[in-house]
Design an enzyme around this catalytic site. Structure first.
Site, short mmCIF file in Angstrom:
data_model
loop_
_atom_site.label_atom_id
_atom_site.label_comp_id
_atom_site.label_asym_id
_atom_site.label_seq_id
_atom_site.Cartn_x
_atom_site.Cartn_y
_atom_site.Cartn_z
N ARG A 45 8.28 9.10 -1.52
CA ARG A 45 9.52 8.55 -0.98
C ARG A 45 9.57 7.03 -1.07
O ARG A 45 8.64 6.33 -0.68
CB ARG A 45 9.70 8.99 0.47
CG ARG A 45 11.03 8.54 1.08
CD ARG A 45 11.20 9.02 2.50
NE ARG A 45 11.57 10.42 2.57
CZ ARG A 45 10.93 11.33 3.29
NH1 ARG A 45 9.87 10.99 3.98
NH2 ARG A 45 11.34 12.58 3.31
N HIS A 63 -5.66 3.28 7.72
CA HIS A 63 -5.17 4.30 6.79
C HIS A 63 -6.22 5.33 6.41
O HIS A 63 -5.89 6.39 5.89
CB HIS A 63 -4.62 3.61 5.53
CG HIS A 63 -3.80 4.48 4.66
ND1 HIS A 63 -4.27 4.96 3.45
CD2 HIS A 63 -2.56 4.98 4.79
CE1 HIS A 63 -3.34 5.70 2.88
NE2 HIS A 63 -2.29 5.74 3.67
N ARG A 109 1.49 6.36 -5.35
CA ARG A 109 2.32 5.15 -5.26
C ARG A 109 1.69 4.10 -6.17
O ARG A 109 0.61 3.59 -5.88
CB ARG A 109 2.42 4.63 -3.83
CG ARG A 109 3.09 5.60 -2.85
CD ARG A 109 3.35 4.94 -1.50
NE ARG A 109 3.77 5.90 -0.52
CZ ARG A 109 5.03 6.33 -0.36
NH1 ARG A 109 5.97 5.86 -1.14
NH2 ARG A 109 5.33 7.19 0.59
N HIS A 169 -0.64 14.66 -3.28
CA HIS A 169 -0.95 13.49 -2.48
C HIS A 169 -2.42 13.12 -2.59
O HIS A 169 -2.87 12.14 -2.00
CB HIS A 169 -0.57 13.79 -1.02
CG HIS A 169 -0.58 12.61 -0.11
ND1 HIS A 169 -1.51 12.45 0.90
CD2 HIS A 169 0.23 11.53 -0.05
CE1 HIS A 169 -1.26 11.32 1.55
NE2 HIS A 169 -0.22 10.74 0.99
N ASN A 206 10.15 -0.16 10.01
CA ASN A 206 9.82 1.20 10.45
C ASN A 206 11.04 1.90 11.05
O ASN A 206 11.29 3.09 10.78
CB ASN A 206 8.71 1.16 11.49
CG ASN A 206 7.35 0.84 10.91
OD1 ASN A 206 7.16 0.87 9.70
ND2 ASN A 206 6.40 0.53 11.76
N ARG A 209 -3.47 6.95 14.26
CA ARG A 209 -2.68 5.72 14.20
C ARG A 209 -1.25 5.89 14.72
O ARG A 209 -0.77 5.11 15.51
CB ARG A 209 -2.63 5.20 12.75
CG ARG A 209 -1.96 3.85 12.63
CD ARG A 209 -1.67 3.52 11.17
NE ARG A 209 -0.55 4.30 10.65
CZ ARG A 209 -0.41 4.66 9.37
NH1 ARG A 209 -1.36 4.35 8.51
NH2 ARG A 209 0.63 5.36 8.98
N TYR A 216 -4.17 -2.21 3.59
CA TYR A 216 -4.44 -0.86 4.10
C TYR A 216 -5.97 -0.69 4.17
O TYR A 216 -6.66 -0.93 3.18
CB TYR A 216 -3.90 0.21 3.15
CG TYR A 216 -2.42 0.50 3.22
CD1 TYR A 216 -1.50 -0.49 3.52
CD2 TYR A 216 -1.93 1.77 2.94
CE1 TYR A 216 -0.14 -0.22 3.55
CE2 TYR A 216 -0.57 2.05 2.98
CZ TYR A 216 0.31 1.05 3.29
OH TYR A 216 1.65 1.32 3.32
#
Length: 683
Positions: free
Chosen positions: A398, A590, A368, A428, A44, A562, A461
Site C-alpha cells: 500500500r 520494526h 517496498r 511480505h 498516521n 509497538r 527502522y
C-alpha cells in the site's frame, strides 16, 4: 473467547498514535524532533482515515441494517469512541503546537507565523515570491457556475474563499494550495531572525491579486480524505501491473471519508460546500487553521543543537577482507542490526552477487523498494552480467504500488524475471537467495530479514538481518521461491513440508501454537516456562487465545508490541501473567523476535510476520530460526535491554492507556543502550 477479552484493533492503534503524540509533548525531546513527531502523528492519522475509517464506517452500516441490535450498538459505540479519541488528540496536538513548539521556536529566533499577519518587514519579499512562483499554480474554481466539474483530490489542500460578487450575492470559490509543486514553508532571514511562513498564508495574504474587483469576506482552509483501497479481483489473470496502475489513477478519487475544515466557516457555506462536492457521507470535522501538518516533516530549519545527537552507523566487517562476503557467510553466520549498524553489508551482498563469476542465480522478494534503489540497480546489473535473476515484486504494498511497478518494469527490461504474487495474496517475506557454482560444487548463501530490503527505511527502522549458509534453511528457501514462481495460492499446507523456516499459509501458525503448547506443558510440570515476543502488531485471536491459555497455565509472557495490540494484559484469571510494553523513540521499532524458553534450551525465531489476520491468513511470511549461539546471545541481550527500558517504554494497561514506568534507580533508554553495546561502549 468473548469479545470483551480483546481490545478493538482501531482503538488500540489510536492508543499507539497517542503515544507518538506524547513524544511531541515531551520537553526532554529536542525541539526539532518534537516537530517531527507532530508530523508522524499527522501522517498516521491521515492514513487511518484513508485505510481504516472506510472499513469501520462500512461495518457500522452493515450492522445497522442487520438484525443483530447488540452488534450494531457495539459498532456504533466504537465509531463514537474513535471520534472522541481523535477529537481529544487533535486538541492536544493544537495545544502542543501553539503553546509549546511555536514559543520555543521564537526563543531560538525562529518565528513560525501561525494564523497571524505577515510582518511588514518581510511582506515585500513574500509578495514577490507569490507573484513569481506561487501564482502560476493557482486554479480558482467558482462553485456557483452551473455545470462546474471539480473533484477535490485526496489530502490535497484547498482554500474556500467567500467573496462579494458583482451580482450582489456571495460567491464561493475554491483555490488550490499547490504544496505538491512548491514547499509548504517559505523562509525569510532578517538579521539574526528567521521567519517561516505557511504557503497557505502567502496565498491568503495576496487574495486581492486574484479577486481584484471583489470584496473578500472570508477564507477557510479545507481538505478531503478519501478511501485508499484498491479493487483487484482475486481471480484476476491478466496483466496485474496494468490492472493496479489503472486502479492507482482512481485512488485519489475514491469515496470521501472526511472533510476537515478551518474553524469559523459559517454553517450555510459549509453545507453549500458539502452539496457542491458531494460529501454528504463523509465525516465533517472542524480542525485547525492548517491541515496536512505531516508537512512539518520538511520543516525548513536544520539546527544540530535542536536535534538528536548523531549516532554514526556502525560498520560491520566480514573477516579480514581476503574472502568474498559469500565465502565468509559460508563459514559463519553474520547478523546486522540496522540502523545501529551500517546497511552497507546488504548492498555488498547484492553488488557482489551481480559481478561474482561463481554466482549463477539470484532470488529475492521486494516489498517496498527504495525510490533510488541500489539493490534494484545491482539486480539490473546482475541480469546484464548473465546471471539468472528472479525477483518477486509485491505490487500491492500500500502506497508504494507505483514505485514498485516502475522498478519492476526497469528490471524486466534488463532481463530480470519478474514475478507478481496472486491478487488475493501478498508476499511480505523479506528473503534473498544466491546460488553459486565453483569447481562443480554448488553452494547457497541466504539473507533473511525482519524488514524490507530498502536502504532508505533502513536509516530509521530497527530491524535484524541474518546472512546464513545453513544448508537446510537455504534449501527450503529455494523451494519457497520455486513455489512463488508459479503464482499459486498456498492452498494445501502440506504442499511443501517446511521444517526449518516458518511460512504463513503453510506451517507458521501451527508451529507457533506448538511452541506455546510446549511452554504450557513445561509450566504444568513445574518447570520454568517463559515466552518473550517482540512484534509490531498483535490481532489474530487464535494465537492470542493460546497466549491466554499459557498465562492461565503459569507461563510468564513478556511482550513488546509497538502499535496494534488486541490482547488485554494483566486480567485476573485470563492474562495475569502477560505484560505488554510499547517503545516509541527516535527510531521506529520494526523487528520481530520470538523466544521460547524451552526449559533452558531457548529457541529463537525472527522474521517478517506480525500476528495479524492479514499476516497469518492472507500473506506469505517467513520466520526463521537463529542457530548461531553467539548471535542468539547477542539478540537476547538486546531484547533484555528493551524489556528493561523504563525511559521510553510504557506499559499498556487494561484500559489501553500508555502507562509510564517508574524511573526509580537506573533509567534505561533501550535504543541508546543498544547503540552503545553494538558500538562497544560501556552501558
Amino acid at each position: 473467547m468473548q469479545s470483551e477479552n480483546f481490545f478493538d484493533r482501531d482503538l488500540s492503534w489510536l492508543s499507539f498514535n497517542g503515544r507518538v503524540l506524547e513524544e511531541a509533548g515531551n520537553n526532554s525531546v529536542p525541539l526539532l524532533e518534537r516537530i517531527k513527531f507532530l508530523s508522524i502523528y499527522s501522517s498516521n492519522l491521515d492514513e487511518f482515515y484513508r485505510v481504516r475509517m472506510p472499513a469501520v464506517m462500512a461495518l457500522e452500516k452493515i450492522h445497522q441494517k442487520g438484525a443483530d441490535e447488540q452488534a450494531a450498538s457495539a459498532k456504533t459505540a466504537i465509531l463514537q469512541e474513535i471520534t472522541r479519541i481523535i477529537n481529544e488528540q487533535q486538541e492536544r496536538f493544537g495545544a502542543i503546537f501553539t503553546t509549546e513548539i511555536i514559543p520555543l521556536l521564537k526563543e531560538n529566533s525562529i518565528h513560525l507565523l501561525y494564523n497571524e499577519p505577515i510582518p511588514e518587514s518581510i511582506r515585500e519579499e513574500v509578495s514577490d515570491y507569490f507573484y513569481t512562483q506561487v501564482m502560476a499554480f493557482l486554479q480558482p474554481v467558482y462553485l456557483s457556475i452551473s455545470g462546474i466539474k471539480f473533484f477535490p483530490e485526496n489530502n490535497k489542500l484547498y482554500l474556500l474563499t467567500v467573496i462579494g460578487g458583482v451580482r450582489g450575492f456571495n460567491e464561493l470559490v475554491v483555490i488550490n494550495i499547490p504544496s505538491d509543486n512548491l514547499p509548504r514553508f517559505y523562509t525569510v532571514k532578517r538579521d539574526n531572525e528567521q521567519y517561516v511562513v505557511f504557503l497557505d498564508d502567502i496565498i491568503k495574504d495576496n487574495l486581492s491579486a486574484i479577486f481584484k474587483h471583489s470584496v473578500i469576506k472570508g477564507c477557510y482552509s479545507f481538505k478531503i480524505t478519501r478511501d485508499a483501497e484498491l479493487e483487484v479481483e482475486d481471480d484476476y489473470e491478466g496483466d496485474l501491473a496494468r490492472k493496479i496502475e489503472d486502479q492507482l489513477t482512481k485512488r485519489d478519487f475514491g469515496l470521501a471519508t472526511r472533510l476537515l475544515h478551518e474553524p469559523g466557516l459559517e454553517d450555510g457555506h459549509l453545507q453549500l460546500l458539502v452539496m457542491a462536492l458531494k460529501l454528504q457521507h463523509a465525516s465533517i470535522i472542524q480542525g485547525g487553521c492548517y491541515h496536512n501538518l505531516k508537512d512539518l516533516g520538511s520543516f525548513p530549519v536544520k539546527e544540530a543543537a535542536m536535534s538528536y545527537e548523531k549516532w554514526p552507523a556502525i560498520a560491520v566487517k566480514a573477516g579480514d577482507g581476503s574472502l568474498s562476503l559469500f565465502e565468509e557467510v559460508e563459514k559463519k553466520d553474520i547478523i546486522l542490526h540496522p540502523p545501529y549498524h551500517s546497511y552497507g553489508m546488504v548492498l555488498r551482498f547484492f553488488n557482489e552477487a551481480a559481478v561474482d563469476p561463481a554466482v549463477t542465480e539470484i532470488y529475492v522478494t521486494l516489498y517496498r523498494i527504495a525510490s533510488d534503489s541500489r539493490i534494484g540497480n545491482a539486480l539490473v546489473s546482475a541480469a546484464h552480467n548473465g546471471k539468472k535473476v528472479s525477483v518477486l515484486v509485491e505490487l500491492k504494498a500500500r502506497f508504494d504500488e507505483a514505485n514498485n511497478i516502475r522498478w519492476a518494469k526497469k528490471m524486466k527490461a534488463a532481463g530480470v524475471k519478474i514475478i507478481y504474487s496472486a491478487p488475493s495474496l501478498k508476499v511480505h517475506a523479506k528473503i534473498a537467495l544466491v546460488k553459486r557454482k565453483k569447481e562443480k560444487r554448488i553452494s547457497y548463501v541466504g539473507l533473511l530479514a525482519t524488514g524490507n530490503m530498502n536502504e532508505t527505511t533502513a536509516r530509521f527502522y530497527t530491524d535484524h538481518i541474518l546472512f546464513t549458509g545453513h544448508p537446510e534453511i537455504l534449501r527450503e528457501m529455494e523451494l519457497l521461491f520455486i513455489f512463488l514462481g508459479h503464482r499459486k495460492k498456498a492452498g494445501n499446507p502440506g504442499l511443501i513440508n517446511f521444517k526449518q523456516i516458518l511460512v504463513a499459509q503453510f506451517n507458521l501458525q501451527q508451529r507457533f501454537l506448538q511452541l506455546i503448547d510446549r511452554e504450557i506443558a513445561n509450566a504444568r510440570e513445574g518447570k520454568e516456562a517463559v515466552i518473550t515476543i517482540k512484534m509490531n502488531n498483535l490481532e489474530e485471536k487464535v494465537l492470542i487465545n493460546k497466549l491466554y491459555e499459557a498465562s492461565q497455565a503459569g507461563v510468564k509472557i513478556r511482550m513488546i508490541v509497538r502499535s496494534i495490540c488486541c490482547l488485554k494484559p494483566g486480567v485476573p484469571g485470563l492474562s495475569e501473567n502477560i505484560t505488554v510494553k510499547r517503545i516509541v523513540d527516535r527510531y521506529l521499532e520494526h523487528g520481530r523476535i520470538f523466544v521460547f524458553h524451552n526449559n533452558g534450551a531457548a529457541e529463537l525465531y525472527m522474521g517478517s510476520a506480525d500476528w495479524m489476520n492479514r499476516n497469518i491468513y492472507r500473506r506469505i511470511e517467513v520466520c526463521f530460526p537463529v542457530y548461531d549461539e553467539a548471535i542468539k546471545e547477542q539478540l537476547l541481550q538486546l531484547l533484555q535491554l528493551q524489556l528493561d527500558d523504563n525511559g521510553q517504554a510504557v506499559t499498556i494497561d487494561q484500559q489501553l492507556n500508555n502507562v509510564p514506568l517508574p524511573k526509580d534507580g537506573k533509567v534505561v533508554y533501550s535504543q541508546q543502550a543498544i547503540y552503545n553495546v553494538l558500538a562497544g561502549k560501556q552501558v
